[in-house]
Design a protein around this motif. Structure first.
Motif, PDB file in Angstrom:
ATOM      1  N   THR A   1       0.842  -1.193   0.000  1.00 46.26           N
ATOM      2  CA  THR A   1       0.000   0.000   0.000  1.00 46.26           C
ATOM      3  C   THR A   1       0.875   1.240   0.000  1.00 46.26           C
ATOM      4  O   THR A   1       1.976   1.238   0.567  1.00 46.26           O
ATOM      5  N   TYR A   2       0.370   2.279  -0.632  1.00 46.09           N
ATOM      6  CA  TYR A   2       1.098   3.537  -0.739  1.00 46.09           C
ATOM      7  C   TYR A   2       0.243   4.672  -0.182  1.00 46.09           C
ATOM      8  O   TYR A   2      -0.985   4.571  -0.099  1.00 46.09           O
ATOM      9  N   ASP A   3       0.901   5.763   0.170  1.00 42.81           N
ATOM     10  CA  ASP A   3       0.220   6.917   0.734  1.00 42.81           C
ATOM     11  C   ASP A   3      -0.882   7.407  -0.207  1.00 42.81           C
ATOM     12  O   ASP A   3      -0.720   7.389  -1.428  1.00 42.81           O
ATOM     13  N   GLU A   4      -1.993   7.841   0.380  1.00 43.23           N
ATOM     14  CA  GLU A   4      -3.118   8.324  -0.424  1.00 43.23           C
ATOM     15  C   GLU A   4      -2.717   9.483  -1.338  1.00 43.23           C
ATOM     16  O   GLU A   4      -3.315   9.690  -2.396  1.00 43.23           O
ATOM     17  N   SER A   5      -1.702  10.247  -0.933  1.00 46.01           N
ATOM     18  CA  SER A   5      -1.284  11.400  -1.735  1.00 46.01           C
ATOM     19  C   SER A   5      -0.705  10.984  -3.083  1.00 46.01           C
ATOM     20  O   SER A   5      -0.576  11.813  -3.989  1.00 46.01           O
ATOM     21  N   LEU A   6      -0.368   9.705  -3.245  1.00 50.38           N
ATOM     22  CA  LEU A   6       0.167   9.256  -4.534  1.00 50.38           C
ATOM     23  C   LEU A   6      -0.865   9.335  -5.646  1.00 50.38           C
ATOM     24  O   LEU A   6      -0.524   9.245  -6.826  1.00 50.38           O
ATOM     25  N   GLN A   7      -2.124   9.550  -5.297  1.00 45.20           N
ATOM     26  CA  GLN A   7      -3.134   9.790  -6.321  1.00 45.20           C
ATOM     27  C   GLN A   7      -2.895  11.117  -7.046  1.00 45.20           C
ATOM     28  O   GLN A   7      -3.464  11.364  -8.105  1.00 45.20           O
ATOM     29  N   ARG A   8      -2.035  11.961  -6.479  1.00 47.45           N
ATOM     30  CA  ARG A   8      -1.691  13.224  -7.150  1.00 47.45           C
ATOM     31  C   ARG A   8      -0.699  13.027  -8.283  1.00 47.45           C
ATOM     32  O   ARG A   8      -0.485  13.926  -9.091  1.00 47.45           O
ATOM     33  N   ALA A   9      -0.061  11.855  -8.332  1.00 46.46           N
ATOM     34  CA  ALA A   9       0.799  11.540  -9.465  1.00 46.46           C
ATOM     35  C   ALA A   9      -0.082  11.223 -10.677  1.00 46.46           C
ATOM     36  O   ALA A   9      -1.285  10.973 -10.547  1.00 46.46           O
ATOM     37  N   LYS A  10       0.525  11.248 -11.866  1.00 54.89           N
ATOM     38  CA  LYS A  10      -0.233  11.001 -13.100  1.00 54.89           C
ATOM     39  C   LYS A  10       0.314   9.759 -13.812  1.00 54.89           C
ATOM     40  O   LYS A  10       1.530   9.609 -13.974  1.00 54.89           O
TER      41      LYS A  10
END
Length: 303
Positions: A273-282
């Motif tokens: 699992t990765y930090d939720e903020s990684l959804q800001r990557a494209k």
């Protein structure tokens, strides 16, 4: 088994994804703003009968007709355009350097993103183009000269331990870490990228990527920006590498605008699992925009 099938769970339409990966990649050029403007390039193409189409999300990119090779055009020879894959233009735009800043492109050769950075900087400030491959550095120097770049300092260092000693020991305002990778996203122009694929290579290159991103963050001033990018789909080389940086450094992922259709970074892969903020990557997939595949994340130093 097709190595790309391991990503079927990540894409919205696996069939379209695989079909796109099997098609040839369109040729694209980027206007070099140091020497030309989009209107000037349009006129030059039309005068000599070069077929082209503008790309909607960026007025400095043109898709060429199938029978045109970018390197054979008059505009290329004179440095008005640079043959550059469409998605390859994303990292420099995400980094968004300002004229007069100190900027490092730590894996710069052969220079597509470096010359784009120079143009965004209005050829002012300090732009360090670094690579550890002497042969590729020759191409970087040649391309920089052809494009009229004068604010560049070319260095040959291992990006994993890049030294700022030659640059007054001062940190950079912005760093681009477009790192070596397994290159799965280039399959449309380089079938060997998947024919020679192995999970062992993905996992080994991820160690290099983590070290490069770590050093990029270390040589960036507080409040500065680091952009991390690859041309691969593998989460081991993308989200996992950025997660390692988040765990190891005082930094955070930030949003950036991208009009090109894309998917967010993922937060889970094969039990990790990765930090939720990684959804800001494209994540850019070939079937969405008829491009290559790409990953790009923007980080701010000093959360």
């Amino acid at each position: 088994m097709d190595p790309l099938a391991r990503y079927d769970s990540l894409v919205d339409d696996p069939e379209a994804f695989h079909e796109a990966c099997e098609r040839p990649l369109p040729s694209v050029v980027r206007v070099n703003d140091i020497k030309a403007t989009p209107d000037r390039v349009r006129r030059a193409f039309e005068e000599v009968g070069v077929g082209y189409e503008p790309i909607s999300w960026h007025d400095g990119l043109f898709r060429l007709a199938d029978d045109i090779s970018p390197g054979n055009t008059w505009s290329y020879v004179h440095g008005w355009v640079y043959g550059q894959e469409e998605v390859s233009a994303i990292p420099a735009l995400a980094l968004d350097p300002e004229p007069g800043e100190r900027v490092l492109d730590c894996c710069a050769a052969p220079g597509s993103k470096t010359t784009q950075l120079a143009a965004l900087m209005d050829d002012r400030g300090l732009l360090v183009g670094n690579d550890n491959n002497l042969g590729r550095l020759s191409a970087l120097r040649s391309n920089a000269e052809r494009c009229g770049v004068t604010n560049i300092a070319v260095t040959r260092q291992d990006a994993r331990n890049f030294s700022i000693k030659p640059f007054s020991r001062e940190p950079f305002d912005r760093v681009l870490a477009d790192v070596p990778c397994s290159c799965e996203g280039t399959v449309r122009k380089n079938p060997d990228a998947v024919e020679d694929w192995s999970l062992g290579h993905v996992e080994s290159i991820a160690g290099v990527q983590k070290a490069i991103l770590n050093r990029s963050l270390e040589v960036t001033r507080e409040g500065g920006t680091v952009v991390y990018s690859t041309c691969t789909f593998a989460p081991e080389e993308n989200e996992a590498v950025v997660q390692h940086a988040l765990d190891s450094h005082d930094c955070r992922l930030v949003e950036y605008d991208l009009e090109l259709e894309h998917a967010p970074g993922i937060t889970e892969w094969e039990g990790d699992t990765y930090d939720e903020s990684l959804q800001r990557a494209k994540r850019i997939y070939p079937h969405h925009n008829d491009t290559g595949g790409f990953f790009c994340a923007k980080l701010e130093v000093g959360a």
